[in-house]
Design an enzyme around this catalytic site. Structure first.
Site, PDB file in Angstrom:
ATOM      1  N   ASP A   1      36.453  60.055  17.937  1.00 58.95           N
ATOM      2  CA  ASP A   1      36.908  60.706  16.719  1.00 58.95           C
ATOM      3  C   ASP A   1      36.360  60.082  15.433  1.00 58.95           C
ATOM      4  O   ASP A   1      35.260  60.361  15.029  1.00 58.95           O
ATOM      5  CB  ASP A   1      38.442  60.760  16.696  1.00 58.95           C
ATOM      6  CG  ASP A   1      38.996  61.640  17.807  1.00 58.95           C
ATOM      7  OD1 ASP A   1      38.183  62.164  18.590  1.00 58.95           O
ATOM      8  OD2 ASP A   1      40.214  61.809  17.894  1.00 58.95           O
TER       9      ASP A   1
ATOM     10  N   GLU B   1      50.392  56.185  23.051  1.00 57.64           N
ATOM     11  CA  GLU B   1      48.995  56.587  22.963  1.00 57.64           C
ATOM     12  C   GLU B   1      48.092  55.405  22.616  1.00 57.64           C
ATOM     13  O   GLU B   1      47.010  55.249  23.177  1.00 57.64           O
ATOM     14  CB  GLU B   1      48.835  57.679  21.908  1.00 57.64           C
ATOM     15  CG  GLU B   1      47.434  58.234  21.816  1.00 57.64           C
ATOM     16  CD  GLU B   1      47.304  59.302  20.746  1.00 57.64           C
ATOM     17  OE1 GLU B   1      46.262  59.979  20.718  1.00 57.64           O
ATOM     18  OE2 GLU B   1      48.241  59.455  19.947  1.00 57.64           O
TER      19      GLU B   1
END
Length: 818
Positions: free
Chosen positions: A556, A786
């Site tokens: 990302d 996460e």
């Protein structure tokens, strides 16, 4: 991790996964305005790659043809080659022929928890399967709209929920902690083409709960009708199951606070509106000397329909069994359910111990609990979807499919769908328990490939999956790739003699699909030279981002060249293709022709050439491997006048040093570890020592909780990517990359060379740090997360996140594959 992900202040729709929690208290020096105008950008030739002219003697061709004719012929042949290649690789949205189902006799008829976005939902792996689900809410004492629990949602603020024993095929056991220090337990088993389940409520005294059980038809042939008693509350017919009956049995003295109520409608209800429809058709009853009760409005019931529900009004301590009886599965008694559940639990635990061998090791009770939850919740969250992708094709959105898709998911509340980048990591764990399931998943991904070799990076298939994603983020782009992590797990499968002997037939069928995918990646993601590669999808025109994201890489916002161009190339992609070429060469040797093997071997030698890797990506000065591109080492987000903005300015990227083509040496982190992680560095190379030193340096990647994603010395460390877009892969600790590092450290600790002892030392320290911190956070919060904060160790982002964070189980196991 697919992905486009959504939370207040966590949006995976820009990056790929959930995320981003704003940190308001931090000084944002990188946002400081620049008062001098940036100089004009100046491009300079690459200092990394030099092309030396080759002078050859004149030939007879020179006397026969003019240079103009030669140039013309070269242009024509080049254009023809480009057209042929373009037609071969251009997305067609035509699917490849389907590979055979590995489990054709059982999968379509066998019930499982294949609706992972639900607290408790079941279906079979068939588009004709009815959907079963459970909702519940606390019965209020006054007339108000209660907060109903149905789909997993972080806003429900549940202290914890997870499958603590589940095999993803035949049974599961789950605890759901509700807000008032109570627990709802859901146990289920399947048998033939039916299922049975047991639900227990052990909630705070004095509280009352309403539980709704429902079925929904997915095709016109399925019809439901109401019975008269709980023991045959629903019955009907279905093309897949035949005739069936659904029964509810109250247990252990459980009594209803009021009579059960039912609902049957033939209306078409959008799948994401089921709970709203239930609430809209609920009525409050307040009988004399009785507390308020909510009941389903039975006055509107149809004779026959496609959505049916029953509501049970229960106290704080209740228990009931449910059974879906079919012609193949007759009524199951309570004792039979208990015995079957006990047997399957025993078999699961035996298989679990054989696979991971944690018994007898010096792990705490909490650490062992976390480890079993990791694999159980991943298996209990397997999903099945049927429908079409939406793909941007010729500048229009087209349906692509239909697909019958089976995969694991990263997170039940946020990402309950398939992500190509995540899947390889999921299957690294699942294959240890169930290699057949791993191959079923890989076949499922290969079956969504189009005839060019493209695979969608996210599988948002069908109305249930789409309901979890904002519409603007659903369409996929057929020129965008994703890390081919399925080659990572295939590398393990083809080195397992038991898997090869048992599943050689499906491996042989997978080989040409994997080869086609590899070819598509190698050509469509090609860089400016034969040995370089570039992720497509970076936005070269956006000015609002400090460093334009590379979502296709999976990392990302990890910083690449500050000014994207077609002439940059990316280290991680080169390493992924090198790994893929090694896997294909081994597959070709076993399942391909001699010509295919020679071709694959040549590709492997070319892509794994260490001297070429050094030439393209190594910086002697910075002692590391890096991306290359048009880059400025002095950029910042600064207010720039903008007449159309309400504030009359916008924050934009401003470069105080003109970008030039160079190695991106001011961003050392996860991307730069790929030559190590994919074992491309020779054991005796000084580059290995340099990389190990950076890993162990607390000012670079090392923390007491795991390896951070980017060096503390980097100007991008914890830097926002836009005015409002918090950092994601810019400092926080991600378990999938830490697992890859540990696997490679284990490999180098066993190789003869001067750095084996250092690799072994770092391996043990890193493993201890990861296990200790994750177990501490699991005990404090009840979740795997996460990612984890590199400064405090606290869990961040989505939770529960039993996708690649579940690799902590493999990290705890001594069987860390190399």
């Amino acid at each position: 991790m697919t992905h486009s992900r959504m939370v207040p202040s966590i949006s995976k729709y820009e990056p790929k996964k959930c995320r981003k929690q704003t940190e308001r208290g931090r000084k944002e020096h990188f946002m400081a305005p620049r008062h001098r105008r940036p100089p004009r950008e100046i491009e300079t030739p690459s200092a990394t790659i030099r092309y030396e002219p080759v002078v050859e003697k004149g030939s007879w061709l020179q006397s026969c043809c003019s240079w103009d004719l030669l140039v013309f012929l070269l242009l024509v042949s080049g254009a023809c080659g480009f057209i042929v290649l373009h037609l071969y690789l251009y997305p067609t949205l035509d699917k490849m022929s389907q590979l055979p189902n590995i489990d054709p006799d059982n999968a379509p008829f066998t019930w499982g928890t294949y609706r992972p976005h639900m607290y408790f939902g079941l279906r079979t792996r068939s588009p004709f399967s009815p959907l079963f689900g459970m909702m519940w809410y606390e019965q209020p004492d006054t007339i108000q709209r209660p907060h109903i629990r149905h789909w997993c949602h972080q806003d429900d603020h549940l202290p914890g929920y997870y499958w603590y024993e589940a095999d993803g095929r035949t049974f599961g056991r789950q605890n759901i902690s509700d807000a008032h220090k109570g627990v709802i337990q859901t146990d289920w088993i399947n048998e033939a083409n039916g299922f049975a389940a047991r639900v227990k409520l052990n909630m705070a005294k004095g509280r009352r709960y309403n539980v709704i059980l429902y079925f929904s038809a997915q095709e016109l042939a399925t019809r439901f009708r109401l019975g008269k008693h709980l023991k045959d509350i629903f019955y009907g017919t279905n093309e897949l199951l035949g005739a069936f009956t659904f029964s509810v049995h109250l247990k252990n003295g459980t009594k209803l606070n009021s009579s059960h109520s039912t609902m049957l409608t033939d209306e078409r209800i959008p799948i994401e509106k089921y709970q709203d429809y239930i609430m809209e058709n609920t009525q409050a009853y307040n009988a004399p000397n009785q507390p308020l009760h909510y009941l389903l409005n039975e006055k509107k019931n149809s004779e026959e329909g496609k959505f049916i529900a029953v509501q049970l009004n229960l106290g704080n301590d209740a228990e009931f069994d449910i059974v879906l009886q079919t012609e193949k599965l007759k009524a199951m008694k309570s004792e039979e359910f208990s015995n079957t559940l006990r047997s399957r639990t025993y078999n699961f635990n035996k298989k679990y111990e054989n696979a991971f061998q944690l018994g007898g090791k010096n792990y705490t009770k909490n650490q062992l609990k976390m480890a079993k939850v990791a694999i159980s919740n991943m298996l209990g969250s397997m999903g099945y979807w049927y429908g079409h992708n939406r793909v941007v094709f010729n500048n229009l959105i087209h349906p692509y499919g239909p697909h019958a898709f089976f995969s694991a998911v990263p997170s039940r509340p946020f990402f309950p769908r398939g992500f190509l980048w995540d899947e390889g990591f999921h299957q690294m764990l699942i294959r240890k328990m169930d290699p057949k399931m791993t191959l079923e998943v890989i076949v499922s991904w290969m079956n969504v490939m189009d005839t060019s070799g493209w695979i969608p990076r996210e599988m948002i298939v069908g109305s249930e999956a789409e309901a979890k994603v904002p519409a603007e983020f659903i369409p996929q782009r057929p020129d965008v790739a994703n890390p081919p992590t399925l080659f990572y797990v295939m590398d393990k499968l083809i080195h397992d003699e038991r898997t090869i002997s048992r599943y050689s037939g499906i491996l042989k069928l997978l080989y040409p699909r994997l080869e086609k995918w590899f070819t598509w990646l190698r050509i469509t993601q090609a860089g400016p030279s034969r040995t370089t590669f570039r992720w497509r999808g970076r936005n070269s025109t956006i000015l609002s981002e400090l460093n334009p994201k590379t979502l296709s890489s999976g990392l990302d916002d990890f910083p690449r060249a500050s000014h994207p161009t077609d002439n940059e190339y990316h280290l991680d992609l080169k390493c992924w293709l090198a790994l893929a070429s090694r896997v294909l060469a081994r597959l070709a040797r076993s399942y391909g022709t001699e010509q295919e093997y020679q071709k694959a071997s040549k590709a492997m030698e070319e892509l794994n050439n260490f001297e070429t890797l050094q030439k393209d990506h190594w910086s002697e000065e910075a002692q590391g491997f890096f991306d290359y591109g048009k880059h400025s080492k002095d950029v910042a987000l600064a207010p720039v006048p903008a007449s159309g903005s309400p504030r009359q300015f916008e924050y934009q990227r401003v470069a105080s040093l003109a970008p030039t083509y160079q190695l991106v040496t001011d961003a050392f982190g996860y991307n730069n570890l790929f030559p190590l992680m994919l074992k491309m560095i020779p054991a005796r190379s000084p580059a290995l020592k340099a990389t190990l030193d950076k890993i162990r340096d607390p000012e670079v990647l090392w923390t007491n909780y795991g390896l951070r994603s980017i060096s503390k010395k980097s100007p991008y460390y914890l830097a926002k990517n836009t005015e409002h877009d918090p950092p994601y892969w810019r400092g926080y600790i991600w378990i999938n990359i830490n697992y890859m590092v540990l696997s490679s450290l284990h490999h180098y600790s066993e190789q003869n060379g001067p750095h084996k002892d250092l690799a072994k030392k770092i391996f043990h320290e890193l493993r201890t740090n990861l296990v200790t911190n994750m177990a501490n956070q699991f005990q404090k919060t009840g979740f795997l997360w996460e990612n984890y904060d590199d400064r405090t160790g606290q869990g961040r982002g989505c939770h529960p996140f039993t996708g690649w964070s579940s690799l902590i189980l493999l990290i705890m196991s001594d069987n860390l594959d190399t």
